[in-house]
Design an enzyme around this catalytic site. Structure first.
Site, PDB file in Angstrom:
ATOM      1  N   ARG A  22       0.827  -1.223   0.000  1.00  0.00           N
ATOM      2  CA  ARG A  22       0.000   0.000   0.000  1.00  0.00           C
ATOM      3  C   ARG A  22       0.857   1.266   0.000  1.00  0.00           C
ATOM      4  O   ARG A  22       0.509   2.262   0.635  1.00  0.00           O
ATOM      5  CB  ARG A  22      -0.935   0.034   1.209  1.00  0.00           C
ATOM      6  CG  ARG A  22      -2.072  -0.934   1.150  1.00  0.00           C
ATOM      7  CD  ARG A  22      -3.208  -0.384   0.274  1.00  0.00           C
ATOM      8  NE  ARG A  22      -4.349  -1.281   0.310  1.00  0.00           N
ATOM      9  CZ  ARG A  22      -5.401  -1.100   1.104  1.00  0.00           C
ATOM     10  NH1 ARG A  22      -5.464  -0.079   1.902  1.00  0.00           N
ATOM     11  NH2 ARG A  22      -6.375  -1.964   1.073  1.00  0.00           N
ATOM     12  N   ARG A  26      -3.603   6.935   0.543  1.00  0.00           N
ATOM     13  CA  ARG A  26      -4.115   8.187   1.121  1.00  0.00           C
ATOM     14  C   ARG A  26      -3.143   8.956   1.999  1.00  0.00           C
ATOM     15  O   ARG A  26      -3.341  10.137   2.240  1.00  0.00           O
ATOM     16  CB  ARG A  26      -5.400   7.902   1.916  1.00  0.00           C
ATOM     17  CG  ARG A  26      -6.621   7.828   1.025  1.00  0.00           C
ATOM     18  CD  ARG A  26      -7.820   7.311   1.785  1.00  0.00           C
ATOM     19  NE  ARG A  26      -7.564   5.945   2.239  1.00  0.00           N
ATOM     20  CZ  ARG A  26      -8.449   5.173   2.848  1.00  0.00           C
ATOM     21  NH1 ARG A  26      -9.648   5.633   3.124  1.00  0.00           N
ATOM     22  NH2 ARG A  26      -8.153   3.942   3.201  1.00  0.00           N
ATOM     23  N   ARG A  35      -6.558  11.148  -6.882  1.00  0.00           N
ATOM     24  CA  ARG A  35      -7.775  10.392  -6.572  1.00  0.00           C
ATOM     25  C   ARG A  35      -8.999  11.281  -6.747  1.00  0.00           C
ATOM     26  O   ARG A  35     -10.024  10.860  -7.271  1.00  0.00           O
ATOM     27  CB  ARG A  35      -7.647   9.879  -5.138  1.00  0.00           C
ATOM     28  CG  ARG A  35      -8.884   9.420  -4.464  1.00  0.00           C
ATOM     29  CD  ARG A  35      -9.044   7.925  -4.594  1.00  0.00           C
ATOM     30  NE  ARG A  35      -9.900   7.426  -3.540  1.00  0.00           N
ATOM     31  CZ  ARG A  35     -11.183   7.699  -3.423  1.00  0.00           C
ATOM     32  NH1 ARG A  35     -11.759   8.477  -4.291  1.00  0.00           N
ATOM     33  NH2 ARG A  35     -11.879   7.202  -2.422  1.00  0.00           N
ATOM     34  N   ASP A  72      -6.790  -3.140  -7.208  1.00  0.00           N
ATOM     35  CA  ASP A  72      -7.308  -3.700  -5.969  1.00  0.00           C
ATOM     36  C   ASP A  72      -7.625  -5.172  -6.197  1.00  0.00           C
ATOM     37  O   ASP A  72      -7.909  -5.585  -7.322  1.00  0.00           O
ATOM     38  CB  ASP A  72      -8.573  -2.946  -5.531  1.00  0.00           C
ATOM     39  CG  ASP A  72      -8.931  -3.259  -4.083  1.00  0.00           C
ATOM     40  OD1 ASP A  72      -8.255  -2.738  -3.182  1.00  0.00           O
ATOM     41  OD2 ASP A  72      -9.862  -4.051  -3.859  1.00  0.00           O
ATOM     42  N   TYR A 148     -14.582 -11.972   0.382  1.00  0.00           N
ATOM     43  CA  TYR A 148     -15.262 -10.699   0.091  1.00  0.00           C
ATOM     44  C   TYR A 148     -16.485 -10.914  -0.788  1.00  0.00           C
ATOM     45  O   TYR A 148     -17.504 -10.240  -0.643  1.00  0.00           O
ATOM     46  CB  TYR A 148     -14.299  -9.712  -0.579  1.00  0.00           C
ATOM     47  CG  TYR A 148     -13.296  -9.127   0.380  1.00  0.00           C
ATOM     48  CD1 TYR A 148     -13.608  -8.009   1.155  1.00  0.00           C
ATOM     49  CD2 TYR A 148     -12.037  -9.691   0.537  1.00  0.00           C
ATOM     50  CE1 TYR A 148     -12.698  -7.479   2.049  1.00  0.00           C
ATOM     51  CE2 TYR A 148     -11.114  -9.172   1.434  1.00  0.00           C
ATOM     52  CZ  TYR A 148     -11.451  -8.069   2.191  1.00  0.00           C
ATOM     53  OH  TYR A 148     -10.552  -7.554   3.086  1.00  0.00           O
TER      54      TYR A 148
HETATM   55  O1  CP3 Z   1       0.101  -1.932  -2.389  1.00  0.00           O
HETATM   56  C1  CP3 Z   1      -0.237  -1.040  -3.182  1.00  0.00           C
HETATM   57  O2  CP3 Z   1       0.153   0.135  -3.048  1.00  0.00           O
HETATM   58  C2  CP3 Z   1      -1.026  -1.408  -4.438  1.00  0.00           C
HETATM   59  C3  CP3 Z   1      -2.444  -1.168  -4.392  1.00  0.00           C
HETATM   60  C4  CP3 Z   1      -3.357  -2.027  -3.543  1.00  0.00           C
HETATM   61  C5  CP3 Z   1      -4.590  -1.545  -3.018  1.00  0.00           C
HETATM   62  N1  CP3 Z   1      -5.241  -2.580  -2.425  1.00  0.00           N
HETATM   63  C6  CP3 Z   1      -5.067  -0.172  -3.152  1.00  0.00           C
HETATM   64  C7  CP3 Z   1      -6.209   0.289  -2.313  1.00  0.00           C
HETATM   65  C8  CP3 Z   1      -3.264  -3.375  -3.175  1.00  0.00           C
HETATM   66  C9  CP3 Z   1      -2.128  -4.356  -3.422  1.00  0.00           C
HETATM   67  C10 CP3 Z   1      -4.457  -3.720  -2.491  1.00  0.00           C
HETATM   68  C11 CP3 Z   1      -4.757  -5.086  -2.002  1.00  0.00           C
HETATM   69  C12 CP3 Z   1      -5.966  -5.320  -1.214  1.00  0.00           C
HETATM   70  N2  CP3 Z   1      -7.196  -4.747  -1.343  1.00  0.00           N
HETATM   71  C13 CP3 Z   1      -6.048  -6.305  -0.194  1.00  0.00           C
HETATM   72  C14 CP3 Z   1      -4.941  -7.251   0.194  1.00  0.00           C
HETATM   73  C15 CP3 Z   1      -3.944  -6.627   1.104  1.00  0.00           C
HETATM   74  C16 CP3 Z   1      -4.482  -6.245   2.452  1.00  0.00           C
HETATM   75  O3  CP3 Z   1      -4.489  -5.043   2.739  1.00  0.00           O
HETATM   76  O4  CP3 Z   1      -4.857  -7.156   3.208  1.00  0.00           O
HETATM   77  C17 CP3 Z   1      -7.366  -6.261   0.323  1.00  0.00           C
HETATM   78  C18 CP3 Z   1      -7.913  -7.115   1.445  1.00  0.00           C
HETATM   79  C19 CP3 Z   1      -8.088  -5.285  -0.420  1.00  0.00           C
HETATM   80  C20 CP3 Z   1      -9.540  -4.940  -0.298  1.00  0.00           C
HETATM   81  C21 CP3 Z   1      -9.750  -3.513   0.044  1.00  0.00           C
HETATM   82  N3  CP3 Z   1      -9.477  -2.445  -0.810  1.00  0.00           N
HETATM   83  C22 CP3 Z   1     -10.241  -2.993   1.249  1.00  0.00           C
HETATM   84  C23 CP3 Z   1     -10.636  -3.824   2.463  1.00  0.00           C
HETATM   85  C24 CP3 Z   1     -10.286  -1.594   1.107  1.00  0.00           C
HETATM   86  C25 CP3 Z   1     -10.859  -0.597   2.078  1.00  0.00           C
HETATM   87  C26 CP3 Z   1      -9.965  -0.325   3.240  1.00  0.00           C
HETATM   88  C27 CP3 Z   1      -9.098   0.880   2.984  1.00  0.00           C
HETATM   89  O5  CP3 Z   1      -7.903   0.848   3.329  1.00  0.00           O
HETATM   90  O6  CP3 Z   1      -9.632   1.888   2.495  1.00  0.00           O
HETATM   91  C28 CP3 Z   1      -9.775  -1.278  -0.183  1.00  0.00           C
HETATM   92  C29 CP3 Z   1      -9.587   0.074  -0.761  1.00  0.00           C
HETATM   93  C30 CP3 Z   1      -8.205   0.421  -1.256  1.00  0.00           C
HETATM   94  N4  CP3 Z   1      -7.362  -0.384  -1.977  1.00  0.00           N
HETATM   95  C31 CP3 Z   1      -7.576   1.695  -1.118  1.00  0.00           C
HETATM   96  C32 CP3 Z   1      -6.346   1.616  -1.782  1.00  0.00           C
HETATM   97  C33 CP3 Z   1      -5.343   2.705  -1.943  1.00  0.00           C
HETATM   98  C34 CP3 Z   1      -8.187   2.912  -0.436  1.00  0.00           C
HETATM   99  C35 CP3 Z   1      -9.219   3.535  -1.344  1.00  0.00           C
HETATM  100  C36 CP3 Z   1      -9.184   5.053  -1.342  1.00  0.00           C
HETATM  101  O7  CP3 Z   1      -8.294   5.650  -1.962  1.00  0.00           O
HETATM  102  O8  CP3 Z   1     -10.084   5.629  -0.713  1.00  0.00           O
END
Ligand code: CP3
Length: 351
Positions: A22, A26, A35, A72, A148
């Protein structure tokens, strides 16, 4: 060869390569601004030009050795026809499914089109990233993605998914089979577009008892690895079965992933003695320590570097960067790692 890729092939570096899960997100003001321009989070993932831009933002600031595709893990169910929305403040929302018939077939045009759209971001990153930067593609592993799809949202313990898997194993396996096929195509598209390596995120691997872990984590992962290896024998695959505990060993042995991402719970000494002789390890600083910064962060990072630098090691966090993390902490940690050989010498920090 690129340093991170070199480590993934089993050769240790004088300075461990690093990236952070990640790392685009944000906590970065430039991410928040892109974004906003994109509209929704999903729009951003599906816009190859803007997604390329946010993928490269942390690389420009901090010089990570790896650039991970911005997308994602829930893009795959979305591309399979499941409705998906990201709700501000509460995370992803899907229309929950209970059978594979509710999904499109993997060779459907819609899946291919979306998969190739994501791969366009990989192509953009490959073209614009520095020569020495390793381009990392990724997908969620079938078990985690299925949780999910079944719950429809994030959950504390994914009890509905486990209930479904135990009470209707055939229907559950059919969903996993579909995800295995889809993930093979999705990652192949990323590799064809230039991904140097790919990571499988199995964020909820740790909630399963051992027999279910074998069926739903190890087996689908192994099938994906076998298929990708047949097509792309030289592309390393990183597995991240978060929370797997002592099952990490069996996971590594049975799935045949090339390297293993380690969550925050495992001791560095165990990673060194048990895992590193078998495979390169990646991890596992607590993301909370990165948010806290200062001596607690630096002390823990130096301990990891000293314990693991004797073998193939990729510095990373044990889970993703948290949104409230101060940018300066990421800067300080990145500098420590980039300049590690100098610090080691100056402060007498040899292992
Ligand atoms: O690592 C990186 O920088 C690459 C991008 C990436 C994102 N999600 C961007 C994201 C990667 C590799 C993921 C993987 C992901 N997504 C996982 C596996 C890793 C982990 O964290 O366990 C999971 C479970 C998800 C599902 C997911 N996506 C959730 C539960 C959420 C909401 C929680 C949150 O942090 O907001 C997301 C949204 C998400 N994915 C964001 C980002 C940058 C935030 C969205 C925003 O910009 O508002």
């Amino acid at each position: 060869m690129k340093p991170l890729l070199e480590t993934l092939t089993g050769n240790k570096q004088d300075r461990p390569p690093f990236w952070f899960m990640r790392q685009a997100g944000r906590y970065l003001p430039e991410y928040r601004s892109t974004r906003e321009r994109a509209g929704s989070f999903l729009d951003l993932c599906l816009d190859p030009e803007l997604a390329t831009e946010v993928t490269l933002q942390p690389i420009r600031r901090f010089g990570m050795d790896g650039a991970i595709l911005f997308a994602d893990i829930l893009i795959v169910p979305y591309a399979l026809g499941q409705s998906l929305a990201y709700v501000e403040g509460s995370g992803p929302k899907l229309e929950p499914i209970r059978s594979v018939d509710e999904l499109r077939s993997v060779d459907h045009d819609a899946f291919g089109a979306l998969s190739r759209r994501i791969a366009e971001t990989v192509q953009g990153v490959k073209a614009e990233a520095p020569q020495e930067t390793t381009v990392i593609g990724f997908a969620g592993a079938p078990w985690t993605v299925a949780t999910y799809m079944i719950e429809g949202q994030t959950s504390r313990d994914f009890a509905q998914s486990r209930t479904f898997a135990y009470s209707d194993p055939d229907a559950f396996s059919a969903i996993l089979d579909r995800l295995v096929q889809a993930t093979i195509q999705y990652l192949s598209d990323q590799i064809e577009a230039g991904a140097d390596t790919v990571q499988l995120f199995d964020s909820w691997a740790g909630i399963l008892p051992a027999p279910a872990f074998r069926s739903y984590v190890i087996d689908p992962t192994r099938r994906i690895v076998v298929a990708l290896k047949a097509r792309y024998p030289d592309v390393p695959i990183i597995g991240f079965p978060r929370g797997a505990g002592i099952m990490y060993e069996e996971y590594l042995r049975e799935t045949k992933v090339d390297a293993v991402g380690v969550d925050t719970t495992l001791p560095a000494e165990w990673m060194r003695d048990t895992m590193q002789p078998q495979a390169p390890v990646q991890g596992n600083l607590d993301p909370i320590l990165l948010a806290v910064g200062g001596a607690p962060m630096l002390g823990a990072a130096i301990d990891l570097l000293r314990t693991l630098e004797g073998g193939p090691y990729i510095f990373n966090l044990g889970h993703g960067i948290l949104p409230h993390t101060p940018v300066e902490h990421v800067e300080i940690l990145s500098t420590l790692i980039r300049e590690w050989p100098t610090h080691r010498l100056r402060y007498g920090l040899e292992a």
